[in-house]
Structures are given as C-alpha cells and as structure tokens.
Design an enzyme around this catalytic site. Structure first.
Site, PDB file in Angstrom:
ATOM      1  N   ARG A  14     -25.448  36.817 -15.710  1.00  0.00           N
ATOM      2  CA  ARG A  14     -24.482  36.300 -16.669  1.00  0.00           C
ATOM      3  C   ARG A  14     -24.675  37.054 -17.967  1.00  0.00           C
ATOM      4  O   ARG A  14     -25.764  37.093 -18.534  1.00  0.00           O
ATOM      5  CB  ARG A  14     -24.635  34.791 -16.870  1.00  0.00           C
ATOM      6  CG  ARG A  14     -26.013  34.326 -17.293  1.00  0.00           C
ATOM      7  CD  ARG A  14     -26.012  32.847 -17.668  1.00  0.00           C
ATOM      8  NE  ARG A  14     -27.361  32.344 -17.842  1.00  0.00           N
ATOM      9  CZ  ARG A  14     -28.100  32.490 -18.934  1.00  0.00           C
ATOM     10  NH1 ARG A  14     -27.608  33.137 -19.967  1.00  0.00           N
ATOM     11  NH2 ARG A  14     -29.325  32.008 -19.001  1.00  0.00           N
ATOM     12  N   HIS A  32     -26.250  30.783 -21.484  1.00  0.00           N
ATOM     13  CA  HIS A  32     -26.239  29.806 -20.386  1.00  0.00           C
ATOM     14  C   HIS A  32     -25.059  28.852 -20.560  1.00  0.00           C
ATOM     15  O   HIS A  32     -24.282  28.629 -19.638  1.00  0.00           O
ATOM     16  CB  HIS A  32     -27.548  29.030 -20.363  1.00  0.00           C
ATOM     17  CG  HIS A  32     -27.595  27.952 -19.325  1.00  0.00           C
ATOM     18  ND1 HIS A  32     -27.685  28.223 -17.989  1.00  0.00           N
ATOM     19  CD2 HIS A  32     -27.535  26.604 -19.445  1.00  0.00           C
ATOM     20  CE1 HIS A  32     -27.683  27.086 -17.305  1.00  0.00           C
ATOM     21  NE2 HIS A  32     -27.595  26.100 -18.164  1.00  0.00           N
ATOM     22  N   TYR A  35     -34.799  35.372 -24.879  1.00  0.00           N
ATOM     23  CA  TYR A  35     -35.557  35.475 -23.628  1.00  0.00           C
ATOM     24  C   TYR A  35     -35.112  36.639 -22.746  1.00  0.00           C
ATOM     25  O   TYR A  35     -35.657  36.837 -21.662  1.00  0.00           O
ATOM     26  CB  TYR A  35     -35.476  34.158 -22.834  1.00  0.00           C
ATOM     27  CG  TYR A  35     -34.063  33.660 -22.572  1.00  0.00           C
ATOM     28  CD1 TYR A  35     -33.332  34.116 -21.483  1.00  0.00           C
ATOM     29  CD2 TYR A  35     -33.478  32.708 -23.408  1.00  0.00           C
ATOM     30  CE1 TYR A  35     -32.048  33.646 -21.250  1.00  0.00           C
ATOM     31  CE2 TYR A  35     -32.197  32.233 -23.173  1.00  0.00           C
ATOM     32  CZ  TYR A  35     -31.484  32.712 -22.085  1.00  0.00           C
ATOM     33  OH  TYR A  35     -30.210  32.240 -21.853  1.00  0.00           O
TER      34      TYR A  35
END
Length: 361
Positions: A260, A264, A274
C-alpha cells in the site's frame, strides 16, 4: 528434523507470476483466456480506482469523508481477484476492500455514505451478494466459512470470497475460519493481501513463517503465494481457486504480495515512521498500473487517450457520487436505535421515546 520439515514445506510456496515488472509475459502456459475487451476493462477498473483513491484521500482531508483506508498499490490484488468472480458469488470485504464491492454493484455514493458512518451506506440493493465491510480484523474470515457452508448446503454453484491483510492472518479468527472451511470442504476463497505492514508492524515480526500461504497446510487446504502487483496472476489464481471450490475440492488460501503506497488509514497513521524511502522506491517500480499498462501498450490495447478518458470519467462519477451522498438526509439517534432490533427490548424502547421527543422539538 523439524527444521528440515519446515524448510521442505516453505520451498513449495514459490511466488506465482505471469507478468514481470516490465509487463513481459514470463509464464506463457498460465496466461488466462481473456479477450482484448476484458483486458481493457481490467485496466479501466484499476485506473478508475487509483483516481478514486486520490480523490477520496483529498475528500477525507477536507472533512467530507469519514473513515478511509487507501488502496493505491493494491489494485491488482483487489480487482484482479474480483474479475474472476460471478455476480452471484458472495463477497465479505474488509474495510480496505471497497473497490471490489463497488464493481460488484454497490452504488458509489453508498460507499461514501459507509465511509461517513451513515446507515444508508450499509443498506445494500436487493440481490447484491455482499456483506457490510468488516472493521474487526479477521472477523470476516469466520463469516466467510459460514456463508460458504450455507452455499454448499443449498447446492448453489457459487463461492464466498473474503479479504484481509497480513495482520489479519495473525488473528485467531483467521485460523478458525480456514480450519472450519477446510473441515467442511466449503466453497470459500480466502485472500490475504500481504502489504508488508499490519498498520506499522512489518510482516517479518508477525510470524516466523516465511509465507502466509503455507499456513494453508495446517488447515488441510490449498495454498498459493501470488505476485500481488501482477493483475493477471491474481486473476488466474482466483479463477483456479473458484473452479476448485465449485468442483468440490475445497477452499483455497491465496497470499498476494502487494504494497500500500499510502497510510494504513487516514486516521492519523504516518507510514514514514515505520517505512523507509528506499522501500517505497523499490515497490514503486512494481506498480501494478505501470506493469499492466506496458503489457497492454505492447499489444496495442491501451493509450494515453484511453487512460485520460477513464480519468475524466472517474472524476465526474466521484463528483456526482459526493453530491448524491450530500443530498442524503442526515441520520439521527432514533434512526440508529430503530435499526438495532426487530422487536426492541425495554431499554431501547425507552431511549427511542426519549430521543423521539428531543428530535421532534
């Protein structure tokens, strides 16, 4: 001895691919039998969804949408698998899987209402075989096993398909669902879209297994790992899984390796905390739209003109869908209370009376 056994199992799950990153066919024997028109339609849907995703992110930032989970990067996984389905098949989506249910027949303005938390977004047209997108991680896996068993008992020639992410494969519901479906030989297809991060936790820290596909072994069902950026490979894997299910050969677990590109969800997630820019750049080269575009251009089936037409149509459809969503009367407390029970218990009846009085003022 146990380590050797695990290695032998993991070696069986090689990534299934038809198109490489340059849009070249590398697995001619597995090329699906699709017409030129069907190939163009798959591309149309992917381009349309990419524009939709961009607009939805913008609308969310403007406060005109509520909950939204970006889809860019996962179009091949989502739409390639959906293209292998029949209209009477049941879809049990996760919260990122809105494109599949829209192309299955859900009006776009209702998808926007669902994002806003409006009950109208979950009042699906009659005969549309989809279940409300699941927010609880992995809960749709068990539900799919149940729906598939129901289809089998009613002798229907259809399947139930569901989607979750790599994080969903760490849930107890995941194991219970695939085990139940396998035990009862239910016509189900379970797709795990491994986009590398369960919100912020890398897949390597979620499981000691090298693949998610190999988890099918313990449930006694078929498992396959697919290049999730290759729309033809995803389509073929799903088509084969559907055929096996209808032939009485049981469910299949499909792991699609995808990525993706966005957050999120738009609820405050920051993927730069991250994920590295190097990783983003690496996966950008695998973009499913670029790969399939190269393939189609090589066959003289796609052009910049065709793509621009899709882009403009998507923008116009989204503009109209938002207008339609805005015209929908706002929900109130009595609406929500009234939908809870067919025969409301005492406490709900009391609340209905209270809020009916307040809303009538």
């Amino acid at each position: 001895m146990s380590t050797k056994t695990i290695d032998q199992v993991e070696e069986q799950f090689e990534t299934f691919q038809i198109l490489n990153e340059e849009g070249e066919v590398v697995n001619e024997s597995e090329m699906p039998d699709l017409s030129d028109e069907q190939l163009q339609e798959i591309m149309r849907r992917m381009v349309y969804t990419r524009i939709w995703d961009q607009r939805a992110i913008s609308l969310n930032r403007q406060g005109r949408l509520g909950f939204y989970a970006p889809t860019a990067g996962q179009e091949a996984s989502q739409l390639g698998s959906h293209f292998a389905l029949e209209q009477e098949d049941w879809i049990l989506p996760g919260y990122r899987d809105i494109p599949q249910i829209v192309f299955h027949g859900l009006p776009l303005h209702q998808a926007f209402l669902w994002s806003r938390g409006h009950f109208g977004g979950s009042q699906f047209p009659d005969g549309l075989n989809i279940v409300v997108p699941q927010i609880i991680i992995g809960a749709q896996i068990i539900q799919t096993a149940g729906v598939a068993l129901g289809l089998k008992r009613k002798k229907k020639e259809n399947i139930a398909i569901t989607y979750t992410g790599d994080g969903g494969a760490s849930q107890g519901d995941f194991y219970e669902g695939i085990n139940f479906a396998g035990a009862y030989n239910a016509p189900a297809v379970f797709i795990v879209q491994n986009n590398r991060f369960a919100i912020s936790v890398p897949v390597e820290k979620q499981s000691a297994a090298k693949t998610i596909a190999q988890k099918a072994v313990a449930a006694g069902i078929e498992g396959i790992q697919v290049d999730g950026m290759d729309v033809l490979a995803v389509y073929k894997a799903t088509l084969d899984a559907r055929k096996r299910a209808l032939a009485g050969e049981g469910p299949t677990l499909i792991e699609t390796l995808t990525y993706r590109y966005g957050a999120h969800t738009m609820a405050g997630d920051d993927p730069t905390r991250y994920r590295t820019s190097e990783e983003d750049d690496e996966w950008a080269k695998k973009d499913p739209l670029i790969r399939f575009r190269k393939f189609l251009e090589g066959k003289k089936l796609w052009s910049e003109e065709k793509e621009n037409e899709v882009v403009e149509q998507a923008k116009e459809d989204i503009k109209q869908a938002i207008k339609d969503a805005d015209k929908t009367p706002k929900q109130n407390v009595t609406d929500l209370l009234g939908f809870m029970f067919e025969n409301p218990p005492v406490n709900i009846r009391e609340q209905l009376e209270e809020y009916t009085a307040k809303e009538s003022k």
